[in-house]
Enzyme design. Sequence first.
Site, short mmCIF file in Angstrom:
data_model
loop_
_atom_site.label_atom_id
_atom_site.label_comp_id
_atom_site.label_asym_id
_atom_site.label_seq_id
_atom_site.Cartn_x
_atom_site.Cartn_y
_atom_site.Cartn_z
N SER A 1 3.84 3.42 4.51
CA SER A 1 3.65 3.89 3.13
C SER A 1 2.26 4.47 2.87
CB SER A 1 3.90 2.75 2.15
OG SER A 1 3.04 1.66 2.44
N HIS B 1 -0.91 -0.76 -2.55
CA HIS B 1 -1.37 0.60 -2.21
C HIS B 1 -2.55 1.06 -3.03
CE1 HIS B 1 3.02 0.35 -1.24
NE2 HIS B 1 2.52 0.71 -0.07
N ASP C 1 -0.97 -0.08 -6.90
CA ASP C 1 0.01 -1.15 -7.08
C ASP C 1 -0.38 -2.34 -6.21
OD1 ASP C 1 0.95 -0.77 -4.47
OD2 ASP C 1 2.69 0.42 -5.07
#
Length: 403
Positions: free
Chosen positions: A46, A342, A339
Amino acid sequence: MAYFVWLLTTTIACVLFLNFQTTIADGGGHEALRSSSPPLFIFGDSTVDSGNNNFIETIPENKANFEPYGLNGFFQEPTGRFSDGRITVDYIAEYAKLPLIPPYNKPSAEYIHGVNFASGGAGVLSSTNQGLVIDLKTQLKNFEEVYKSLTQKLGSKEATNEMISDAVYYISIGSNDYMGGYLGNPTMQQLHPPQEFVTLVISNLTFAIQELYEKGARKFAFLSLSALGCVPALRAANPKADGGCFEEASALALAHNYAFSALLSNLETLLEGFKYVYSDYFYNWLNDRVNNPTHYGFKEGVNACCGTGPYGGIFTCGGNKAVSEYQLCENVSDYVFFDSFHATEKVHQQLAEVMWEGTIFSLAASPSVAIGPRSYNLKDLFFEKEKITIADVVDIDSGYQII
Ligand SMILES: *[C@@H]1O[C@H](CO)[C@@H](O)[C@H](O)[C@H]1NC(C)=O
Ligand SMILES: *[C@@H]1O[C@H](CO)[C@@H](O)[C@H](O)[C@H]1NC(C)=O
């Protein structure tokens, strides 16, 4: 003097001539397809996924194609990037004068400037988040498909091989193996003591690098792991619950980085022409922003901008998750973490800048990780070809005994 001017113009003419030849050799009529910048191929999780997971069946935690992802408006809508806007590889493409690199899964993606194979949640090991991600093995298989498609498009294997060896391969993976794959998986912990698990991850990663090398890849960039225990989700899950980082997770990241750095310098010796950028300083680099946010233009280094619970560490951002309620901060630019896992666009941008210029990476993370004269920054990897071409021309000149 006149002789030198003549020599210089001859050399320049040769350069032009060679460039002209290369263009023709690119497979008749396809020269306009290649830009002068080397392509960028991206593998990983990610930290670099630009939307591949939008197209797979998975849990909401592995997706980011809904609000408030992308809220800063750089993209017209949420793209699947785990950020409020751009991610590191978007900036790298920009600095390299490339367009945005398309996700492999995007229908009718154009491969000529490179492809992004990354998948949120993916690990080095296929067992990590199995069935919910595009694992590294599959990412490599997809690269093979791209290779075939490029050969068709460019008209010859030679042109494709030239493109493949010219390209930069950016790999950012490993965090999920240690977080979900190991710390979140008691069976794995019973099977392997920590150091053995690190070895397993590193050896599988070595295998992947070698596979790319065998296909012709030469220029690599690796992002090392951050202090995993300090991301809001792991701080919230810290069994000590003392407000500090989850030490075991950070220790795994450090062990991984240390082993990986040693491996890379071995590969450089073993594999002819293998060049790499390794951001071994990333662990400290990010931690410094977490601990001293105001030194770097942030106000908040510990709490996530988007999430629930302590430190915003419960991963509810976007509401399309098990818990539908979440909090969102007022000003994302103040935050290091967007978040629970991240970073914000601002962190991605700062990271891309240092990887491009490479200035901080000369300050090695530990004295044992020396950065020798053969190390590169990303700018070198992308644009050294010009230097090589000129050197080649000089060789050819003397070969033809012009001097
Ligand atoms: C990769 O990891 C798997 C376990 O997931 C292991 O069985 C295999 O031997 C590893 N491969 C290499 C090349 O280390
Ligand atoms: C948001 O934060 C950044 C960085 O701290 C600051 O420059 C900017 O003015 C802030 N914007 C608003 C609307 O408060």
